[in-house]
Motif scaffolding. Sequence first.
Motif, PDB file in Angstrom:
ATOM      1  N   MET A 215       0.859  -1.320   0.105  1.00  0.00           N
ATOM      2  CA  MET A 215      -0.280  -0.018   0.314  1.00  0.00           C
ATOM      3  C   MET A 215       0.772   1.323   0.320  1.00  0.00           C
ATOM      4  O   MET A 215       0.138   2.366  -0.814  1.00  0.00           O
ATOM      5  CB  MET A 215      -1.163  -0.237   1.201  1.00  0.00           C
ATOM      6  CG  MET A 215      -1.951  -1.093   1.356  1.00  0.00           C
ATOM      7  SD  MET A 215      -3.277  -1.438   0.061  1.00  0.00           S
ATOM      8  CE  MET A 215      -3.956  -0.236  -0.155  1.00  0.00           C
TER       9      MET A 215
ATOM     10  N   ASN B  70      -3.137  -1.330   6.260  1.00  0.00           N
ATOM     11  CA  ASN B  70      -3.523  -0.538   5.557  1.00  0.00           C
ATOM     12  C   ASN B  70      -3.276   0.946   5.321  1.00  0.00           C
ATOM     13  O   ASN B  70      -2.606   1.533   3.944  1.00  0.00           O
ATOM     14  CB  ASN B  70      -5.296  -0.979   5.159  1.00  0.00           C
ATOM     15  CG  ASN B  70      -5.152  -0.127   3.578  1.00  0.00           C
ATOM     16  OD1 ASN B  70      -5.311   0.231   3.453  1.00  0.00           O
ATOM     17  ND2 ASN B  70      -7.043  -1.161   3.433  1.00  0.00           N
TER      18      ASN B  70
ATOM     19  N   PHE C 221     -14.295  -2.328  -0.335  1.00  0.00           N
ATOM     20  CA  PHE C 221     -13.821  -1.219  -1.209  1.00  0.00           C
ATOM     21  C   PHE C 221     -13.679  -1.428  -2.217  1.00  0.00           C
ATOM     22  O   PHE C 221     -13.473   0.086  -2.140  1.00  0.00           O
ATOM     23  CB  PHE C 221     -12.444  -2.332  -0.842  1.00  0.00           C
ATOM     24  CG  PHE C 221     -10.930  -2.312   0.733  1.00  0.00           C
ATOM     25  CD1 PHE C 221     -10.477  -0.924   1.029  1.00  0.00           C
ATOM     26  CD2 PHE C 221     -11.353  -3.530   1.204  1.00  0.00           C
ATOM     27  CE1 PHE C 221     -10.300  -1.420   2.066  1.00  0.00           C
ATOM     28  CE2 PHE C 221     -10.599  -3.505   2.553  1.00  0.00           C
ATOM     29  CZ  PHE C 221     -10.049  -2.243   2.407  1.00  0.00           C
TER      30      PHE C 221
ATOM     31  N   TYR D  95     -13.321   2.794  -2.437  1.00  0.00           N
ATOM     32  CA  TYR D  95     -12.677   3.770  -3.727  1.00  0.00           C
ATOM     33  C   TYR D  95     -12.945   4.350  -4.667  1.00  0.00           C
ATOM     34  O   TYR D  95     -12.649   5.197  -5.318  1.00  0.00           O
ATOM     35  CB  TYR D  95     -11.607   2.478  -4.397  1.00  0.00           C
ATOM     36  CG  TYR D  95     -10.438   2.149  -3.375  1.00  0.00           C
ATOM     37  CD1 TYR D  95      -9.319   3.457  -4.048  1.00  0.00           C
ATOM     38  CD2 TYR D  95     -10.025   1.088  -2.531  1.00  0.00           C
ATOM     39  CE1 TYR D  95      -7.974   2.734  -2.886  1.00  0.00           C
ATOM     40  CE2 TYR D  95      -8.743   1.085  -2.126  1.00  0.00           C
ATOM     41  CZ  TYR D  95      -8.302   2.175  -1.834  1.00  0.00           C
ATOM     42  OH  TYR D  95      -7.056   1.538  -1.385  1.00  0.00           O
TER      43      TYR D  95
ATOM     44  N   SER E  39      -6.243  -4.573  -0.867  1.00  0.00           N
ATOM     45  CA  SER E  39      -7.326  -4.737  -0.097  1.00  0.00           C
ATOM     46  C   SER E  39      -7.835  -5.764  -0.012  1.00  0.00           C
ATOM     47  O   SER E  39      -8.580  -5.962   1.260  1.00  0.00           O
ATOM     48  CB  SER E  39      -8.539  -3.562  -0.384  1.00  0.00           C
ATOM     49  OG  SER E  39      -7.705  -2.616  -0.874  1.00  0.00           O
TER      50      SER E  39
ATOM     51  N   THR F 136      -5.894  -8.380   3.546  1.00  0.00           N
ATOM     52  CA  THR F 136      -6.921  -7.852   4.628  1.00  0.00           C
ATOM     53  C   THR F 136      -7.668  -9.138   5.543  1.00  0.00           C
ATOM     54  O   THR F 136      -7.045  -9.737   6.396  1.00  0.00           O
ATOM     55  CB  THR F 136      -8.840  -7.528   4.316  1.00  0.00           C
ATOM     56  OG1 THR F 136      -8.163  -5.410   4.758  1.00  0.00           O
ATOM     57  CG2 THR F 136      -8.436  -7.119   5.634  1.00  0.00           C
TER      58      THR F 136
END
Length: 384
Positions: A11, A131, A331, A335, A104, A108
């Motif tokens: 990230m 993250n 996510f 985003y 993502s 996770t």
Amino acid sequence: MAAAGVFAVGMMGTTLPTPLYGLYRLELGFSELIVTVVFAVYALGVISSLLVAGGFSDVVGRRPILFIALGLSTLSAVCFLFEAGLPLLYVGRVLSGFSAGLFSGTGTAAVLELAPRERSARAGFAATAANMGGLGLGPLVSGILAEYAPWPLKLPFIVHLALLAVAFAVTRLLPETVYRPSPLPPLRPQGMKIPPEVRGVFGACALTAFAGFSVLGLFTAVAPDFLARTLGEHNLAVVGAVVFSLFCASTSGQLLMARVGTRMALPLGCLILVVGLLLVGASLMLPSLPVLVVGAVIGGVGQGMAFRAGLTAVSFVAPDAHRGATISAFFVVAYVGISLPVVGVGALTQALGVADAGLVLAGCVILIVAGVGVHLWRRPPAAR
């Protein structure tokens, strides 16, 4: 945790260019709108990756997808290392987005699954902290290197390539957590797959993530230009530190979430985020760097608290077979929030200027967050 370290390194590459946009503008001569477009194509890469491959790690395993994400991040760094104009910047950002999209959901899920059951709460914090911590380290490291070391547009990416090499080695040592059938079923794009048992929780939590990520987008795409043009702050290390403070505060907010619980953290996080946005708006009107930093810190705490609570609530009710895909869908919404509003600010900047355009975005996000916060206060999600 080793998986969290790999996640953070991946990230980190997505925000490395943040303090460098001003240098790219001087070198290539593009406008603030182009800055936001360069930033937004990254988010389009993230969303495309999540929609196409968000659930692939549920089938082929976490490690293969982590390797692919690291490879894409490496290619992105190479594009920036050898950039000679806008085309490679666009390609580098899109590749970075593909990488972040894979990280993502898969990163996770890997962090959560590799943790012992008795440490599941800490694993949730480790995943979200990796993250946000990785996103915060990107501008801090590149800002310091660009300001105080040679090759300001090259050295940050050389350093990142070295970290990626370490991440590759660590990933080889990680155990696999997904049973892979033999032969593997065909991989097909799953789109926005939200299992029925998740939908009651998903809507409000995802909308909170949308609003919080729009704040992150405002800082990573527009704040550096605001600092330089309005406040006269041209030190790239300071620019990186201001953005880093937002992500650090987000990580702190995620830690606080564990103390107040998911049900309370969602509306409380929204309230704190509204307070932070009001201060950010005040800093744009004054203008004032200290007020901007305080607003960033408070807003970051609220964003982190609400984000981790939303992710925890969604992950808790997601079935094991579709956890990666469900997290990826969460996510996707986040985003969208980091891309569309930022491009809108870039367009408004042409007519209103950076400060007024930022005020418009702050006002819109305040309305969204306040509405969602009231809803979550009245109808909190069923989660631990």
